[in-house]
Scaffold this active site. Structure first.
Site, mmCIF file in Angstrom:
data_model
loop_
_atom_site.group_PDB
_atom_site.id
_atom_site.type_symbol
_atom_site.label_atom_id
_atom_site.label_comp_id
_atom_site.label_asym_id
_atom_site.label_seq_id
_atom_site.Cartn_x
_atom_site.Cartn_y
_atom_site.Cartn_z
ATOM 1 N N GLY A 86 14.234 -1.630 53.816
ATOM 2 C CA GLY A 86 15.700 -0.512 54.069
ATOM 3 C C GLY A 86 16.625 -1.434 54.698
ATOM 4 O O GLY A 86 16.509 -2.417 55.012
ATOM 5 N N LYS A 109 27.989 -3.840 56.414
ATOM 6 C CA LYS A 109 26.876 -4.878 56.951
ATOM 7 C C LYS A 109 27.298 -4.873 58.382
ATOM 8 O O LYS A 109 28.421 -5.307 58.496
ATOM 9 C CB LYS A 109 26.559 -5.980 56.045
ATOM 10 C CG LYS A 109 25.605 -6.853 56.193
ATOM 11 C CD LYS A 109 25.385 -7.749 55.140
ATOM 12 C CE LYS A 109 24.274 -8.983 55.407
ATOM 13 N NZ LYS A 109 24.418 -9.897 54.364
ATOM 14 N N GLY A 122 20.632 -4.387 64.485
ATOM 15 C CA GLY A 122 21.606 -3.646 63.601
ATOM 16 C C GLY A 122 23.033 -4.429 63.146
ATOM 17 O O GLY A 122 23.822 -4.053 62.736
ATOM 18 N N ARG A 172 31.130 -4.471 51.888
ATOM 19 C CA ARG A 172 30.717 -5.101 50.742
ATOM 20 C C ARG A 172 30.966 -4.253 49.653
ATOM 21 O O ARG A 172 30.842 -2.991 49.551
ATOM 22 C CB ARG A 172 29.333 -5.555 51.029
ATOM 23 C CG ARG A 172 28.729 -6.059 49.601
ATOM 24 C CD ARG A 172 27.370 -6.831 50.198
ATOM 25 N NE ARG A 172 26.366 -6.097 50.216
ATOM 26 C CZ ARG A 172 25.079 -6.718 50.923
ATOM 27 N NH1 ARG A 172 25.012 -7.648 51.334
ATOM 28 N NH2 ARG A 172 24.092 -5.782 51.110
ATOM 29 N N ARG A 179 18.222 -2.334 43.818
ATOM 30 C CA ARG A 179 17.487 -3.890 43.646
ATOM 31 C C ARG A 179 15.982 -3.423 43.259
ATOM 32 O O ARG A 179 15.404 -2.364 43.140
ATOM 33 C CB ARG A 179 17.038 -4.224 45.266
ATOM 34 C CG ARG A 179 18.141 -4.163 46.089
ATOM 35 C CD ARG A 179 17.748 -3.555 47.601
ATOM 36 N NE ARG A 179 18.825 -3.057 48.389
ATOM 37 C CZ ARG A 179 19.490 -4.041 49.189
ATOM 38 N NH1 ARG A 179 19.165 -5.102 49.382
ATOM 39 N NH2 ARG A 179 20.703 -3.569 49.576
ATOM 40 N N ASP A 248 13.674 -7.653 47.477
ATOM 41 C CA ASP A 248 14.813 -6.825 47.894
ATOM 42 C C ASP A 248 16.212 -7.163 47.875
ATOM 43 O O ASP A 248 16.970 -6.613 48.177
ATOM 44 C CB ASP A 248 14.443 -6.325 49.196
ATOM 45 C CG ASP A 248 14.142 -7.587 50.391
ATOM 46 O OD1 ASP A 248 13.135 -8.527 49.985
ATOM 47 O OD2 ASP A 248 14.877 -7.913 51.215
ATOM 48 N N ASN A 249 16.377 -8.613 47.336
ATOM 49 C CA ASN A 249 17.688 -9.340 47.105
ATOM 50 C C ASN A 249 17.761 -9.583 46.003
ATOM 51 O O ASN A 249 18.767 -10.478 45.394
ATOM 52 C CB ASN A 249 17.666 -10.542 48.115
ATOM 53 C CG ASN A 249 17.624 -10.144 49.561
ATOM 54 O OD1 ASN A 249 18.002 -9.167 50.017
ATOM 55 N ND2 ASN A 249 17.119 -11.031 50.412
ATOM 56 N N ASP A 258 23.440 -10.586 48.841
ATOM 57 C CA ASP A 258 22.778 -11.004 50.142
ATOM 58 C C ASP A 258 22.986 -12.725 50.346
ATOM 59 O O ASP A 258 22.164 -13.539 50.290
ATOM 60 C CB ASP A 258 21.476 -10.785 50.275
ATOM 61 C CG ASP A 258 21.089 -10.190 51.854
ATOM 62 O OD1 ASP A 258 21.815 -10.584 52.582
ATOM 63 O OD2 ASP A 258 20.238 -9.238 51.681
HETATM 64 P P1 AMP Z 1 17.765 -10.109 54.511
HETATM 65 O O1 AMP Z 1 16.538 -11.090 54.325
HETATM 66 O O2 AMP Z 1 18.828 -10.376 55.098
HETATM 67 O O3 AMP Z 1 17.839 -9.472 53.095
HETATM 68 O O4 AMP Z 1 17.120 -9.068 55.336
HETATM 69 C C1 AMP Z 1 15.749 -8.324 55.258
HETATM 70 C C2 AMP Z 1 15.838 -7.147 55.922
HETATM 71 O O5 AMP Z 1 15.952 -7.156 57.383
HETATM 72 C C3 AMP Z 1 16.703 -6.066 55.463
HETATM 73 O O6 AMP Z 1 15.816 -4.657 55.499
HETATM 74 C C4 AMP Z 1 17.674 -5.990 56.564
HETATM 75 O O7 AMP Z 1 18.318 -4.833 56.794
HETATM 76 C C5 AMP Z 1 17.037 -6.413 57.654
HETATM 77 N N1 AMP Z 1 17.772 -7.074 58.978
HETATM 78 C C6 AMP Z 1 18.377 -8.102 58.924
HETATM 79 N N2 AMP Z 1 18.759 -8.485 59.937
HETATM 80 C C7 AMP Z 1 18.978 -7.375 60.703
HETATM 81 C C8 AMP Z 1 19.273 -7.099 62.058
HETATM 82 N N3 AMP Z 1 20.006 -8.013 62.825
HETATM 83 N N4 AMP Z 1 19.058 -5.831 62.436
HETATM 84 C C9 AMP Z 1 18.462 -4.951 61.826
HETATM 85 N N5 AMP Z 1 17.797 -5.348 60.676
HETATM 86 C C10 AMP Z 1 18.169 -6.471 60.165
HETATM 87 MG MG MG Z 2 18.622 -8.186 51.957
#
Ligand code: AMP
Ligand code: MG
Length: 481
Positions: A86, A109, A122, A172, A179, A248-249, A258
């Protein structure tokens, strides 16, 4: 002005979102605004720069009709299934029709931790959000389907990474944020009605023709397979390494999404990997088509309850459909490479394919800068082969290749329209982000000017066309920054 957003995703698929609000940034300041994209969305740039506009861009002023949600999705991360990922630091604000009547998601984002944050803060830092802005705009200008960036704001809130960095929010814009992982999440609930609603939503939004097909959900699968095949072939032809092709990407729309650890190859090498956590090279340049196929197999699995009366029949139909992926990939790749080599349409595909294979072998052997090589090759078509020849250690090998290629009558001007001169080169991106983090946005603006018109050579931009200096070294990129 006032912005009105739709909340169709939140309404139609409440199980796939958690109502959430962005954190209010203490001191929002606009770092970059994409005025041409704003115009296409019917958003007034002057208003976006006003205090209320900034509040909208930060997610603080929720437009009429909007019901912001953190989206729920699952994902195979480096091959391992995470059932509940998520949006940990993102929010879908709502949807908006652009000037072509196409519905676009407006999302944030870096807008604060959501119930999906899994211990993450977050947040996002200025550098990585500007990186997404620069690279996604470059991809758009290169004609590659991609999510886009409307703005980056600094929040005034520090972000703790290895060091303390200035925080940022990116706005964005995407065809949607559906996805493969959205389908995995829906399938894992075991609720076939939810899965069907999600599939119907995806069809209505992206592939309306599929609704008329004899088997709409199979048609959806085939349409996604074709869109992804063509997307990955484009990545390959420009030397783009996504770096984190988790399910997920991977979008249902076929847009690149992403921009975390992605990077463009400088010297050509099939095994190129930039991401610090990709130790096994799962997402190496050369593996991208196979990984896309693997991700699509995961997508097909989620659709099995909808494809046919029995699971066996569904599997057989999905397996046959992989031909769509292979064919579309081959077609896009070979037409892309034909264009890069400036070869006329009457040259047989097999001749082009073997010429490309030989060339890629030579580029690998001499570690030739991929992007600038093709511009030098256009000069060779015009009669000046020295700049291209100068790039090869195996000169005899290249000369042989060059004469077979020249004998086919390449068109130099069409090559210049197919081969970018300016891409977001790693050393330039790093230089621009370091300056921006320290408060100087000029290098980011210059780089954006270069990569937003990637085929047009302009005076004053010479250094943007050049490969990284020798002392730049191995480039490493990072996830979740
Ligand atoms: P990504 O590899 O960037 O697609 O991220 C994978 C997952 O990690 C997704 O569910 C993002 O929402 C979560 N995520 C990445 N960075 C953070 C962050 N700094 N705080 C909270 N969730 C994160
Ligand atoms: Mg992602």
């Amino acid at each position: 002005m006032s912005v009105v957003l739709d909340d169709r995703f939140a309404r139609e698929l409440p199980e796939l979102g958690v109502a959430w609000r962005a954190e209010t940034p203490p001191d929002p300041r606009l770092l970059v605004l994409n005025e041409s994209l704003a115009a296409r969305l019917g958003l007034n740039a002057e208003w976006l720069r006003s205090p209320n506009g900034l509040r909208f861009l930060a997610g603080d002023l929720v437009p009429d009709g909007a019901a912001p949600v953190a989206q729920a999705y699952a994902g195979h991360q480096f091959g391992g299934l995470v059932p509940r990922l998520g949006d940990g630091r993102a929010l879908l604000l709502g949807e908006l029709a652009d000037d072509q009547g196409c519905v676009r998601d407006i999302a944030l984002k870096g807008s604060g931790a959501t119930p999906f944050a899994r211990g993450g803060d977050g947040l996002a830092a200025v550098g990585p959000m500007l990186r997404e802005y620069i690279v996604s705009e470059a991809m758009h200008a290169l004609g590659v389907p991609t999510t886009r960036s409307l703005a980056v704001l600094s929040t005034g809130r520090p972000v703790r990474r290895e060091e303390v960095l200035p925080g940022a929010v990116l706005l964005r814009v995407a065809s949607s944020h559906l996805r493969v992982g959205s389908f995995q999440y829906a399938a894992l609930t075991g609720d076939v009605d939810l899965l069907r609603r999600l599939a119907d939503h995806a069809i209505a939004r992206h592939y309306p023709d599929a609704a008329q097909a004899q088997r709409p959900y199979l048609a959806l699968f085939q349409a996604v397979a074709a869109a992804q095949a063509s997307l990955i072939a484009r990545w390959m032809s420009i030397g783009f390494v996504h770096g984190v092709m988790n399910t997920d990407n991977m979008t249902i729309s076929g847009e690149t999404i992403d921009y975390g650890p992605c990077a463009f190859m400088d010297a050509y090498h099939p095994e190129t990997v930039f991401s610090s956590i990709d130790q096994w090279g799962r997402y190496a340049y050369t593996n991208q088509p196979a990984i896309a196929g693997w991700n699509l197999a995961r997508f097909a699995e989620t659709l099995l309850p909808l494809l046919a009366d029995s699971i066996e029949e569904g599997i057989a139909l999905a397996e046959e459909s992989f031909d769509v992926f292979r064919t579309e990939y081959e077609n896009t790749w070979s037409s892309g490479m034909r264009a890069k080599l400036g070869l006329p349409p009457d040259i047989h595909a097999e001749v082009v394919a073997s010429l490309v294979d030989e060339l890629l072998g030579l580029l690998t052997e001499s570690r030739v800068d991929y992007t600038s090589f093709f511009r030098h090759l256009a000069d060779a078509a015009r009669g000046d082969a020295e700049p291209a020849r100068g790039l090869f250690a195996n000169l005899a090998g290249f000369d042989t290749w060059l004469s077979s290629w020249k004998a086919l009558g390449p068109d130099a001007d069409s090559m210049d329209r197919a081969n970018p001169i300016y891409i977001p080169r790693n050393h330039l991106v790093e230089e621009a982000l370091t300056a921006a983090t320290a408060g100087d946005l000029h290098p980011v603006q210059q780089l954006l000017t270069a990569v937003s018109a990637p085929y047009d050579q302009r005076p004053g931009f010479e250094r943007y066309a050049e490969p990284a200096p020798a002392d730049f070294g191995e480039y490493q990129t990072f996830c979740g920054t």
